[in-house]
Design a protein around this motif. Structure first.
Motif, PDB file in Angstrom:
ATOM      1  N   MET A  46       0.639  -1.206   0.147  1.00  0.00           N
ATOM      2  CA  MET A  46      -0.093   0.105   0.037  1.00  0.00           C
ATOM      3  C   MET A  46       0.713   1.089  -0.097  1.00  0.00           C
ATOM      4  O   MET A  46       1.901   1.378   0.726  1.00  0.00           O
ATOM      5  CB  MET A  46      -0.806  -0.042   1.185  1.00  0.00           C
ATOM      6  N   GLY A  47       0.500   2.174  -0.774  1.00  0.00           N
ATOM      7  CA  GLY A  47       1.317   3.516  -0.904  1.00  0.00           C
ATOM      8  C   GLY A  47       2.628   3.316  -1.883  1.00  0.00           C
ATOM      9  O   GLY A  47       2.997   4.445  -2.268  1.00  0.00           O
ATOM     10  N   GLN A  48       2.518   2.186  -2.487  1.00  0.00           N
ATOM     11  CA  GLN A  48       3.643   2.252  -3.496  1.00  0.00           C
ATOM     12  C   GLN A  48       3.074   2.330  -4.976  1.00  0.00           C
ATOM     13  O   GLN A  48       1.881   2.614  -5.189  1.00  0.00           O
ATOM     14  CB  GLN A  48       4.220   0.629  -3.567  1.00  0.00           C
ATOM     15  N   GLU A  49       3.817   2.889  -6.132  1.00  0.00           N
ATOM     16  CA  GLU A  49       3.504   3.080  -7.358  1.00  0.00           C
ATOM     17  C   GLU A  49       3.597   1.743  -8.281  1.00  0.00           C
ATOM     18  O   GLU A  49       4.636   1.282  -7.818  1.00  0.00           O
ATOM     19  CB  GLU A  49       4.369   4.137  -8.033  1.00  0.00           C
ATOM     20  N   VAL A  50       2.792   1.633  -9.125  1.00  0.00           N
ATOM     21  CA  VAL A  50       2.810   0.454  -9.746  1.00  0.00           C
ATOM     22  C   VAL A  50       2.536   0.821 -11.264  1.00  0.00           C
ATOM     23  O   VAL A  50       1.877   1.789 -11.638  1.00  0.00           O
ATOM     24  CB  VAL A  50       1.828  -0.687  -9.634  1.00  0.00           C
ATOM     25  N   ILE A  51       3.467   0.170 -12.156  1.00  0.00           N
ATOM     26  CA  ILE A  51       3.064   0.393 -13.658  1.00  0.00           C
ATOM     27  C   ILE A  51       2.749  -1.068 -14.170  1.00  0.00           C
ATOM     28  O   ILE A  51       3.357  -1.891 -14.160  1.00  0.00           O
ATOM     29  CB  ILE A  51       4.279   0.975 -14.406  1.00  0.00           C
ATOM     30  N   LEU A  52       1.533  -0.862 -14.776  1.00  0.00           N
ATOM     31  CA  LEU A  52       0.909  -1.951 -15.645  1.00  0.00           C
ATOM     32  C   LEU A  52       0.906  -1.827 -17.146  1.00  0.00           C
ATOM     33  O   LEU A  52       0.862  -0.696 -17.596  1.00  0.00           O
ATOM     34  CB  LEU A  52      -0.402  -2.271 -15.491  1.00  0.00           C
ATOM     35  N   ARG A  53       1.719  -2.864 -17.801  1.00  0.00           N
ATOM     36  CA  ARG A  53       2.144  -2.755 -19.115  1.00  0.00           C
ATOM     37  C   ARG A  53       1.607  -3.576 -20.257  1.00  0.00           C
ATOM     38  O   ARG A  53       0.841  -4.396 -19.783  1.00  0.00           O
ATOM     39  CB  ARG A  53       3.638  -2.894 -19.187  1.00  0.00           C
ATOM     40  N   CYS A  54       1.247  -2.937 -21.393  1.00  0.00           N
ATOM     41  CA  CYS A  54       0.282  -3.655 -22.126  1.00  0.00           C
ATOM     42  C   CYS A  54       1.079  -3.340 -23.932  1.00  0.00           C
ATOM     43  O   CYS A  54       1.298  -2.150 -23.945  1.00  0.00           O
ATOM     44  CB  CYS A  54      -0.886  -3.068 -22.414  1.00  0.00           C
ATOM     45  N   VAL A  55       0.819  -4.256 -24.460  1.00  0.00           N
ATOM     46  CA  VAL A  55       1.425  -4.095 -25.877  1.00  0.00           C
ATOM     47  C   VAL A  55      -0.078  -4.379 -26.881  1.00  0.00           C
ATOM     48  O   VAL A  55      -0.434  -5.536 -26.764  1.00  0.00           O
ATOM     49  CB  VAL A  55       2.306  -4.927 -26.407  1.00  0.00           C
ATOM     50  N   PRO A  56      -0.418  -3.343 -27.119  1.00  0.00           N
ATOM     51  CA  PRO A  56      -1.767  -3.831 -28.231  1.00  0.00           C
ATOM     52  C   PRO A  56      -1.489  -4.240 -29.457  1.00  0.00           C
ATOM     53  O   PRO A  56      -0.459  -4.399 -29.890  1.00  0.00           O
ATOM     54  CB  PRO A  56      -2.173  -2.255 -28.355  1.00  0.00           C
ATOM     55  N   ILE A  57      -2.517  -4.871 -30.175  1.00  0.00           N
ATOM     56  CA  ILE A  57      -2.282  -4.989 -31.425  1.00  0.00           C
ATOM     57  C   ILE A  57      -1.737  -3.917 -32.263  1.00  0.00           C
ATOM     58  O   ILE A  57      -2.294  -2.998 -32.189  1.00  0.00           O
ATOM     59  CB  ILE A  57      -3.689  -5.877 -32.144  1.00  0.00           C
ATOM     60  N   SER A  58      -0.627  -4.297 -33.181  1.00  0.00           N
ATOM     61  CA  SER A  58      -0.076  -3.107 -34.048  1.00  0.00           C
ATOM     62  C   SER A  58      -0.737  -2.337 -34.458  1.00  0.00           C
ATOM     63  O   SER A  58      -0.449  -1.159 -34.776  1.00  0.00           O
ATOM     64  CB  SER A  58       1.212  -3.982 -34.738  1.00  0.00           C
ATOM     65  N   ASN A  59      -1.724  -2.668 -35.273  1.00  0.00           N
ATOM     66  CA  ASN A  59      -2.542  -1.697 -36.148  1.00  0.00           C
ATOM     67  C   ASN A  59      -3.687  -1.058 -35.454  1.00  0.00           C
ATOM     68  O   ASN A  59      -4.367  -0.546 -36.288  1.00  0.00           O
ATOM     69  CB  ASN A  59      -2.637  -2.442 -37.450  1.00  0.00           C
ATOM     70  N   HIS A  60      -3.864  -1.283 -34.251  1.00  0.00           N
ATOM     71  CA  HIS A  60      -5.023  -0.855 -33.469  1.00  0.00           C
ATOM     72  C   HIS A  60      -4.684   0.637 -33.551  1.00  0.00           C
ATOM     73  O   HIS A  60      -3.648   0.957 -33.099  1.00  0.00           O
ATOM     74  CB  HIS A  60      -5.304  -1.668 -32.491  1.00  0.00           C
ATOM     75  N   LEU A  61      -5.784   1.600 -33.224  1.00  0.00           N
ATOM     76  CA  LEU A  61      -5.700   2.712 -33.038  1.00  0.00           C
ATOM     77  C   LEU A  61      -6.390   3.235 -31.567  1.00  0.00           C
ATOM     78  O   LEU A  61      -5.990   4.379 -31.202  1.00  0.00           O
ATOM     79  CB  LEU A  61      -6.467   3.717 -34.208  1.00  0.00           C
ATOM     80  N   TYR A  62      -7.286   2.583 -30.839  1.00  0.00           N
ATOM     81  CA  TYR A  62      -7.998   2.801 -29.862  1.00  0.00           C
ATOM     82  C   TYR A  62      -7.609   1.869 -28.807  1.00  0.00           C
ATOM     83  O   TYR A  62      -7.542   0.544 -28.947  1.00  0.00           O
ATOM     84  CB  TYR A  62      -9.457   2.773 -30.020  1.00  0.00           C
TER      85      TYR A  62
END
Lengths: 116, 109
Positions: A15-31
């Protein structure tokens, strides 16, 4: 078949820490989207992102949250100063465009965030 | 406000047919989606309806009536692997997906 990938699959943080969640979307997607699902509850919209900026965000997406597309492939969700109630499954999704036939949102497998 | 209603849980028998209903009230309408979600996994796309009528895809069919704010997902020849939650989601005028709470479908032998 192209897919949305998320890392890590499971993150435990204090609790109180920062987290970064990562995602790699499909390459030709725009949204791009982030959703969360607290265990046993419904999927909730957090934020949508298009053309390098936030297009919509929900009430949940307050100043504690931020999103970034730091390069051409990654899409990250940062949670500053995590709280116990942030424990949930976080799903990233991407969509090619908004027109019929291409409106399906593809989901990543999710990151289970546990705040202790 | 925006609201999507679907039953919390349904039980059906292997080999049978089940219909899962969804009613919605949203600000605008740009299509209705059905997703399947197994416990602990991401939702996977099943169907999309934007015009009234029935869309059939193998064992699964989805129906939409925009005037009634109503949709159903029909699953035929049920298999044990169909045990999952089925999520109804509507795309509103801002192209946001508004989600129902999901219907947990239990299949019994």
């Amino acid at each position: 078949e192209p897919e949305v990938t998320q890392t890590p699959s499971h993150q435990v943080t204090q609790m109180g820490q920062e987290v970064i969640l990562r995602c790699v979307p499909i390459s030709n997607h725009l949204y791009f989207y982030w959703y969360r699902q607290i265990l046993g509850q419904k999927v909730e919209f957090l934020v949508s992102f298009y053309n390098n900026e936030i297009s919509e965000k929900s009430e949940i997406f307050d100043d504690q949250f931020s999103v970034e597309r730091p390069d051409g492939s990654n899409f990250t969700l940062k949670i500053r100063s995590t709280k116990l109630e942030d424990s949930a499954m976080y799903f990233c999704a991407s969509r090619h465009n908004l027109y019929r036939g291409n409106t399906e949102a593809f989901f990543g497998q999710g990151t289970r965030l546990t705040v202790v | 406000g925006q609201n999507i209603d679907q039953p919390t849980e349904m039980t059906a028998t292997e080999g049978a047919i089940v219909q899962i209903n969804c009613t919605y009230q949203t600000s605008g309408f740009n299509g209705l989606f059905w997703y399947q979600q197994h416990a602990g996994e991401a939702p996977t796309f099943l169907s999309y309806n934007v015009l009234d009528g029935l869309e059939e895809k193998g064992r699964f069919s989805s129906f939409l009536s925009r005037s009634k704010g109503y949709s159903y997902l029909l699953l035929k020849e049920l298999q044990m692997k169909d045990s999952a939650s089925y999520l109804c989601a509507v795309m509103d005028s801002n192209y946001q997906l508004i989600w129902g709470a999901g219907t947990k479908l239990i299949i019994k032998p």
